[in-house]
Enzyme design. Sequence first.
Site: not given
Length: 593
Positions: A527-529
């Site tokens: 979830w580090h987009y």
Amino acid sequence: MALVGGAVPYLCSVVWILLTLSQSQGAEHDHPAQYRYPFIKPASSFSSQPSSAAGADPTAAYDYIVVGGGTAGCPLAATLSRNYSVLLLERGGTPFANSNVSFLQNFHISLADTSEKSASQMFVSTDGVFNARARVLGGGTAINAGFYTRASASEIEKAGWDAELVNESYPWVENQIVHRPDFGPWQRAIRDSLLEAEVSPFNGFTYDHLYGTKVGGTIFDRFGRRHTAAELLASANPDNLHVLVRATVQKIEFDTTGKRPKAVGVIFKDENGKVHTAVLSRRARSEVIVSSGAIGSPQLLLLSGIGPKADLEKLKIPVVLDNGFVGKNISDNPMNSIFVPSKTPVKQSLIQTVGITKVGVYIEASSGFGQNGNSIHCNHGLASAEIGQLSTIPPKQRTHAAIHDFKDRKRNLPVEAFQGGFILEKVARPLSQGEVKLSNTNVDSNPTVTFNYFSHPADLARCVEGIRVVEKLVKSKPFADYTQLKDHAMEKLLNMSVEANVNLIPRHTNDTTSLEQFCKDTVITIWHYHGGCHVSKVVDPEYRVLGVGRLRVVDTSTFFDSPGTNPQATVMMLGRYVGVKILRGRLGEAAGV
């Protein structure tokens, strides 16, 4: 907002709820405690309650309208309110009376809740990977795994930030919501195995990004209670700040009569569906600042008419500014996880220890499965094999009967395989890029998101190197008592990972013999987009939108790389940093921040 922080992809529960439930599991209740601060109100109050933030009337103009009360938006709004009137609009609710958000033991439940009022909005990228967007005041800090660590000195320099102000802004966050973790057996084993695998030196407890092994901070206190970016609003000037929750901004309004368009306000709908208009002050430096994350910010710019002309015209969106870079070059750090089984349950821990390698990967770990009376009970814990294998069934056939059939088929998997924990490897600075495109003009719908994981060969090569580091950890002495797999340990763990992993990518028979294939087939998100509104392409170095007046974007959509091992520290820092720069630009040192 990207889901920033120590985000651990325990997606069993996400898929479980997606397939079997249609309602919230004990989430936010209509309780006065959800409005912890007097300036936080439901969006429907906009037309009926006085607004001290902008004077006598809530429809009065604001000096700043911040769209998105997330990881960057909360510190930004709090800082700006010290001297100017600020309206902060958040599409979700608050975290304060939401037990799913507040407690470490319930970490997985918010991600599993797919109801309309959930703190997390699920989406599936076209790559077939499950993902999530925060939908709550506090953004990703309200639903992530809490790990807090700063960006490296080189990342700060590359971003062109003022190092002195950066080093003032991080402590402003840390002194309010960051804690030292309760360091348990699993995390000690990870630390010791990383050092045995020569991911050294040991740098102890530190927020700094240093090669080797370290223990970082956390936004969970010693009682397991989460402290989110929403608590940074306590530093606001309450007379100047007006926060509306369940306020979904549909578009930015522009004045197009001059030489270039300029933002004049926003249109938003409240929790009852009523539409409102919030307007900016006529002061020259008043601004709309979009802080809606790497998915939400490009989406809002596109819905407002800023983006590729041809794409906008297809959806009959009036073109305000033709910019072909909006929504482009978005990246997500690919992650792969390995199960490490245990004969006995392991105490729950989220991310606390990290190995910062010199081969372009980060190694992290989590363990255990917190449960209480409201928890979702997966048979095998956080990453259930029976749920992961549903990816092999066409979506329309994923019935209750199919789920139970898969449970029966997986009885040969040892229960202890899901009582241990996970070793996670994340590819740093991915070169593979994708895009965000509108699928329709409904702001409540997820846009179409493509990350193109491993489309660049360098990312795949680094993933393989990361799996090899994990293999060293698995074979290390500190994990000998956990794995209970003396012969062919890594092959057995890879097999478990293939069978239990959660995505919609078809499996291949050579997953465990080809590490390249294993990486591609078992990729998940941390979830580090980031990206989609890059500096020099969509915004300038001060985050002002190119070609448009009175509009900025301040969040992870402007990042070329995800900073540090986990970005939430830097995103909160950025909100404070930009707020201080704006105030000093207008007031000089008299800003007093």
